[in-house]
Design a protein around this motif. Structure first.
Motif, PDB file in Angstrom:
ATOM      1  N   THR A  32       0.838  -1.129   0.017  1.00 24.63           N
ATOM      2  CA  THR A  32      -0.034   0.046   0.039  1.00 24.63           C
ATOM      3  C   THR A  32       0.896   1.083   0.066  1.00 24.63           C
ATOM      4  N   ASN A  33       2.226   1.220  -0.177  1.00 22.60           N
ATOM      5  CA  ASN A  33       3.114   2.201   0.146  1.00 22.60           C
ATOM      6  C   ASN A  33       3.347   2.482  -1.448  1.00 22.60           C
ATOM      7  N   HIS A  87      -0.617   4.569  -1.931  1.00 21.16           N
ATOM      8  CA  HIS A  87      -2.193   3.858  -2.224  1.00 21.16           C
ATOM      9  C   HIS A  87      -2.881   3.837  -0.911  1.00 21.16           C
ATOM     10  N   TYR A  88      -2.337   3.525   0.242  1.00 20.53           N
ATOM     11  CA  TYR A  88      -3.234   3.557   1.465  1.00 20.53           C
ATOM     12  C   TYR A  88      -3.823   5.022   1.775  1.00 20.53           C
ATOM     13  N   THR A 136      -9.451  -2.953  -1.429  1.00 21.21           N
ATOM     14  CA  THR A 136      -8.576  -2.922  -0.388  1.00 21.21           C
ATOM     15  C   THR A 136      -9.014  -2.430   0.883  1.00 21.21           C
ATOM     16  N   ASN A 137     -10.108  -1.674   0.861  1.00 21.41           N
ATOM     17  CA  ASN A 137     -10.666  -0.926   2.274  1.00 21.41           C
ATOM     18  C   ASN A 137     -11.788  -1.689   2.644  1.00 21.41           C
TER      19      ASN A 137
END
Length: 65
Positions: free
Chosen positions: A30-31, A56-57, A64-65
């Protein structure tokens, strides 16, 4: 989601949904930075507007969330 700031020359509200993005590096995590943009090269400003650049996070999404 992904409603990001943009020039009021493109949208009077100063915000627009930007779905188009570029992954700076393929692969995991996610980085990995994403760059979200709006192509207005055929529009009023004749520019590409960047709404977000970062890991991305920080950009919520349904996968992804």
């Amino acid at each position: 989601r992904r409603v990001l700031p943009i020039s009021t020359s493109v949208d009077g509200s100063g915000q627009i949904q930007m779905l188009w993005h570029v992954k700076i590096q393929e692969g995991g995590g996610t980085n990995i930075p994403r760059l979200y943009f709006h192509d207005d090269t055929r529009g009023t400003t004749k520019k590409i507007h960047v709404g977000f650049y970062g890991p991305h996070y920080l950009m919520p999404n349904t996968k992804t969330n």
